[in-house]
Every structure is written in C-alpha cells, then in structure tokens.
Motif scaffolding. Structure first.
Motif, PDB file in Angstrom:
ATOM      1  N   ILE A  81     -20.623  50.295 -26.374  1.00 56.63           N
ATOM      2  CA  ILE A  81     -22.029  49.942 -26.558  1.00 56.63           C
ATOM      3  C   ILE A  81     -22.980  51.143 -26.633  1.00 56.63           C
ATOM      4  O   ILE A  81     -24.064  51.019 -27.158  1.00 56.63           O
ATOM      5  CB  ILE A  81     -22.538  48.884 -25.553  1.00 56.63           C
ATOM      6  N   ALA A  82     -22.545  52.303 -26.137  1.00 57.58           N
ATOM      7  CA  ALA A  82     -23.405  53.481 -26.307  1.00 57.58           C
ATOM      8  C   ALA A  82     -22.568  54.751 -26.381  1.00 57.58           C
ATOM      9  O   ALA A  82     -21.546  54.880 -25.703  1.00 57.58           O
ATOM     10  CB  ALA A  82     -24.406  53.575 -25.157  1.00 57.58           C
ATOM     11  N   GLU A 111     -24.568  49.857 -29.827  1.00 56.63           N
ATOM     12  CA  GLU A 111     -25.980  49.451 -29.881  1.00 56.63           C
ATOM     13  C   GLU A 111     -26.883  50.680 -29.872  1.00 56.63           C
ATOM     14  O   GLU A 111     -27.949  50.694 -30.468  1.00 56.63           O
ATOM     15  CB  GLU A 111     -26.316  48.590 -28.652  1.00 56.63           C
ATOM     16  N   THR A 112     -26.445  51.728 -29.154  1.00 56.31           N
ATOM     17  CA  THR A 112     -27.285  52.921 -28.986  1.00 56.31           C
ATOM     18  C   THR A 112     -26.478  54.200 -29.190  1.00 56.31           C
ATOM     19  O   THR A 112     -25.342  54.278 -28.720  1.00 56.31           O
ATOM     20  CB  THR A 112     -27.833  52.980 -27.530  1.00 56.31           C
ATOM     21  N   VAL A 113     -27.075  55.179 -29.881  1.00 56.33           N
ATOM     22  CA  VAL A 113     -26.510  56.529 -29.867  1.00 56.33           C
ATOM     23  C   VAL A 113     -27.618  57.498 -29.455  1.00 56.33           C
ATOM     24  O   VAL A 113     -28.781  57.287 -29.788  1.00 56.33           O
ATOM     25  CB  VAL A 113     -25.921  56.993 -31.227  1.00 56.33           C
ATOM     26  N   VAL A 114     -27.226  58.528 -28.711  1.00 55.42           N
ATOM     27  CA  VAL A 114     -28.204  59.517 -28.247  1.00 55.42           C
ATOM     28  C   VAL A 114     -27.717  60.903 -28.644  1.00 55.42           C
ATOM     29  O   VAL A 114     -26.545  61.232 -28.440  1.00 55.42           O
ATOM     30  CB  VAL A 114     -28.358  59.455 -26.702  1.00 55.42           C
ATOM     31  N   SER A 135     -27.346  51.432 -19.755  1.00 61.28           N
ATOM     32  CA  SER A 135     -26.706  50.865 -20.950  1.00 61.28           C
ATOM     33  C   SER A 135     -26.146  49.476 -20.669  1.00 61.28           C
ATOM     34  O   SER A 135     -25.943  48.690 -21.581  1.00 61.28           O
ATOM     35  CB  SER A 135     -25.568  51.778 -21.439  1.00 61.28           C
ATOM     36  N   GLY A 136     -25.883  49.179 -19.405  1.00 58.05           N
ATOM     37  CA  GLY A 136     -25.329  47.877 -19.048  1.00 58.05           C
ATOM     38  C   GLY A 136     -23.817  47.793 -19.249  1.00 58.05           C
ATOM     39  O   GLY A 136     -23.215  46.741 -19.016  1.00 58.05           O
ATOM     40  N   THR A 195     -25.336  52.926 -10.918  1.00 56.32           N
ATOM     41  CA  THR A 195     -25.295  51.686 -11.708  1.00 56.32           C
ATOM     42  C   THR A 195     -24.578  50.536 -11.015  1.00 56.32           C
ATOM     43  O   THR A 195     -24.743  49.384 -11.393  1.00 56.32           O
ATOM     44  CB  THR A 195     -24.564  51.920 -13.048  1.00 56.32           C
ATOM     45  N   GLY A 196     -23.719  50.836 -10.048  1.00 56.03           N
ATOM     46  CA  GLY A 196     -22.917  49.776  -9.441  1.00 56.03           C
ATOM     47  C   GLY A 196     -21.780  49.322 -10.353  1.00 56.03           C
ATOM     48  O   GLY A 196     -21.143  48.301 -10.110  1.00 56.03           O
TER      49      GLY A 196
END
Ligand code: NDP
Ligand code: MG
Length: 344
Positions: free
Chosen positions: A29-30, A50-53, A71-72, A95-96
């Motif tokens: 997802i990222a 979903e995301t790229v950085v 990011s979840g 984040t857990g």
C-alpha cells in the motif's frame, strides 16, 4: 490478505521484499525511495500502491514519517539505509502493527527509545537481519533470554572480503575491492561495514536491544560459508542453530509470514554438496571495528550513537576516496574516546 508498507523500496532489501510480496500475494500500500525516481516509478506501475513518497523532495522527510506512522499497513518493512531511518522507525514503532526490521542503525543509535515505543504501543518487531532472524527462530520465547535458560547468543559472520588478510594488506584497499562481498549482494554502506567487520559490531548492539541481553552474553564466530545464520546456546550446553542458503528473501519472508512458514523463493540447502562448514575466531587486531563496537556497547547508548554516526561519516569519506580503509576504525576510536574523556 496482509498489507505492506516498504520504507526504502528501491534498495537491496526493498527490492527483495517486493519479490517476496509478489510471491506471497501480499498487497503493497505504500512505497518510499530517496533518489531513485526511475525505479520507484517502475515499482509504482507494477505494484500499484496507494501512496509513494520520494524523501529527497522538499517536504519528503515529513511525508516519509507520516507514511511510516499512518499508512495503515499490517506490516511496515524498514529498509532505509543508515541513521536516515531513525525518525521513520520511531514513527513505525508507534503504530501497534508489525515492523519487519532490516534497518539496524536506528537500534544502534536509539535502541532504548525504539524498543520502549514498540512496547508502549504493542508494536511487534520481527527482525529481518539474517543473524537476528536466526536467533528469533531458535528461541521459543523471549523469556528464555531474560530468565536463566540462555547462556549465549552466537552471531555468525562471514568475515567479509578481506578475511585472513593482514593490516599491511589492508593499507591500500580500494572502495571497489571493499564493495565486493563474497556471499551477499547488498547496499554500499552495509557492504563496507561487512568488510571492516563493523556490520557485526552493529549487529551485536542490534541483538542487545532486540533480545534484551548484555554484550558479554553475545559472541561472534567467523563462519565463511554463511550457512549457519546464528545460534542460541542454552545453559544445559545445547546449541540451536538456523541454517539456510545465504538468501535475504528467506528472513524477509519469515518476518512477513511469522508465525507461519510458507514455501519460499530460496533454494533448499544441500549439506552433502557443501561437504563441510568451518568456523574461526574473529581477528580483532586486523578488524578493530568489532572490538570498538563491544567497547561502545559496554559504555552505553551515548557511545553507541557516536560509534554509529562516526562510522556512517567514515564510510562516506572512504567511498568518496577521502580517507583510507584503515582510517575508518581510527576515526571511530578517536570519536568514542574523545567523547568519553570529555564526560569524566
Ligand atoms: P540500500 O543502500 O540498497 O538501500 C537503501 C534504501 O534507503 C533505498 O531505497 C534508498 O533510496 C533509501 N534511502 C537512502 N538514503 C535515504 C534517506 N536519506 N532518506 C530516506 N531513504 C533513504 O541498502 P540495503 O537495502 O542494503 O540496506 C537497508 C538496511 O537493511 C540497512 O540498514 C542495512 O544495514 C540493513 N540490512 C541489509 C541487508 C542486505 O542484504 N542488503 C542485510 C541485513 C540488513 P534510493 O535508492 O531511492 O536512493
Ligand atoms: Mg546481518
């Protein structure tokens, strides 16, 4: 299906993690990278996160920390090289979720903070580094270490490309020679660390934090074949080892599937073909970086931080031709002891 965020997806560990993710059918997802835009774009097309950085962009560092924390994903793989991974590792430890931890330098310079934050937020840290994965696999539970059941953790080291060489031989080593590791194909920084044996020193400090042991309970043995990835010696004299071909995709996969095991991309081991496994003592006079790491580990976190920071600087200077190979331990020794004497 488990979801994955990979910090440092364009590096050696990052790329191999994507191979494993594809093999296991995990959803990515990222992804984050620093300078390699071209590869990040390719990975984006193939894995459709979903995301790229891109962390080298003006606000990239803040975005990197945000994605590490928010990011979840079920699993965050920390595959950035060096201390640049500290803030994102700390963010991920809140984040857990699960961290599959490859980036060892944050544990070396701030192990107490990372482990405390993970404990507080119930974040599970599963090691990716092959030695720590081996120890993790040999331990039934961590209480064996904190109780009286484990007498020693034994880290194996390949000895790097210069095993058996003398100090004179090392005088004129070039970066190209130092980058050519016999068993593993890795990023530049860890390859130089393997050549100086500092990688084993960093791993000693990494093991202290991951498993809650003091440095005097951790031993290093040279094992050039890199088949036994590390061992746990119990108080009854029994020693458990984890063996496999040297292929990082194996410990990466274990950190993703734990507590399960699944068929992997690595070839199985053929002991009869190998014939023999050999072991020797590390040569701390020719490779003082490992001795310096033991000393820093005993001095405490401030010395470990200086060791790590100075090593990172020295490796950079060596790679750019500004200092010689043997200057690396000299720089580190000076930095640790000028700091220690300034505190007296
Ligand atoms: P690489 O140098 O191959 O990759 C590093 C990754 O971090 C790349 O994605 C790079 O991006 C990114 N990166 C570099 N600088 C920064 C920065 N300032 N900020 C954010 N991201 C950055 O390293 P490795 O994969 O070899 O190693 C990664 C970590 O895993 C290290 O801590 C290493 O010690 C550990 N490790 C590695 C092993 C291996 O076999 N390689 C084995 C065990 C542990 P870009 O490429 O886009 O510049
Ligand atoms: Mg290792």
């Amino acid at each position: 299906m488990k979801t994955l965020t990979i910090l440092g997806s364009t590096g050696s560990i990052g790329r191999q993690t994507l191979e494993v993710a594809k093999h296991l059918g995990l959803k990515v997802i990222a992804l984050t990278a620093h300078g390699n835009i071209e590869l990040l774009e390719k990975q984006k097309d193939e894995f459709k996160p979903e995301t790229v950085v891109l962390s080298s962009e003006p606000d990239g560092e803040a975005k990197l920390i945000d994605i590490a924390k928010n990011s979840g994903a079920d699993i965050i793989v920390t595959a950035i090289s060096g201390m640049a991974g500290l803030a994102p590792t700390l963010a991920a430890s809140e984040t857990g979720k699960r961290i599959a931890l490859a980036n060892k330098e944050p544990l070396v310079c701030a192990g107490e903070q990372v482990m405390q934050a993970a404990k507080k937020h119930k974040t599970e840290i599963i090691p990716v580094d092959s030695e720590h994965s081996a120890i993790f696999q040999c331990l039934k539970n961590k209480s064996e270490v904190s109780g009286s059941q484990v007498s020693k953790l034994i880290l194996t080291a390949s000895g790097g490309p210069f095993r058996g060489k003398s100090r004179e031989d090392l005088e004129s080593i070039t970066p190209e020679q130092a980058l050519a590791h016999p068993n593993w194909n890795m990023g530049k920084k860890i390859s130089i660390d393997s050549a100086t044996l500092m990688n084993k020193g960093l791993e000693l400090i990494e093991a202290m934090h991951l498993f809650g042991v003091s440095p005097d309970k951790i031993e290093v043995v040279i094992h050039p074949e890199s088949i036994i990835h590390s061992m746990v010696e119990y108080t009854d004299g029994s020693t458990l080892a984890q063996l496999s071909v040297p292929d990082m995709r194996m410990p990466i996969q274990y950190a993703l599937t734990y507590p399960e095991r699944k068929p992997s991309l690595s070839a199985p081991l053929s002991l009869a073909k190998l014939g023999k496994l050999t072991f020797e003592e590390p040569d701390l006079d020719t490779f003082p970086c490992l001795r310096l790491a033991y000393q820093a580990a005993k001095l405490g976190q401030s010395a470990c931080k200086i060791l790590n920071k100075t090593n990172e600087k020295a490796v950079e200077l060596f790679l750019s031709g500004k200092i010689r190979f043997l200057d690396i331990p000299k720089m580190i020794e000076n930095a640790i002891y000028s700091d220690a004497s300034s505190r007296v």
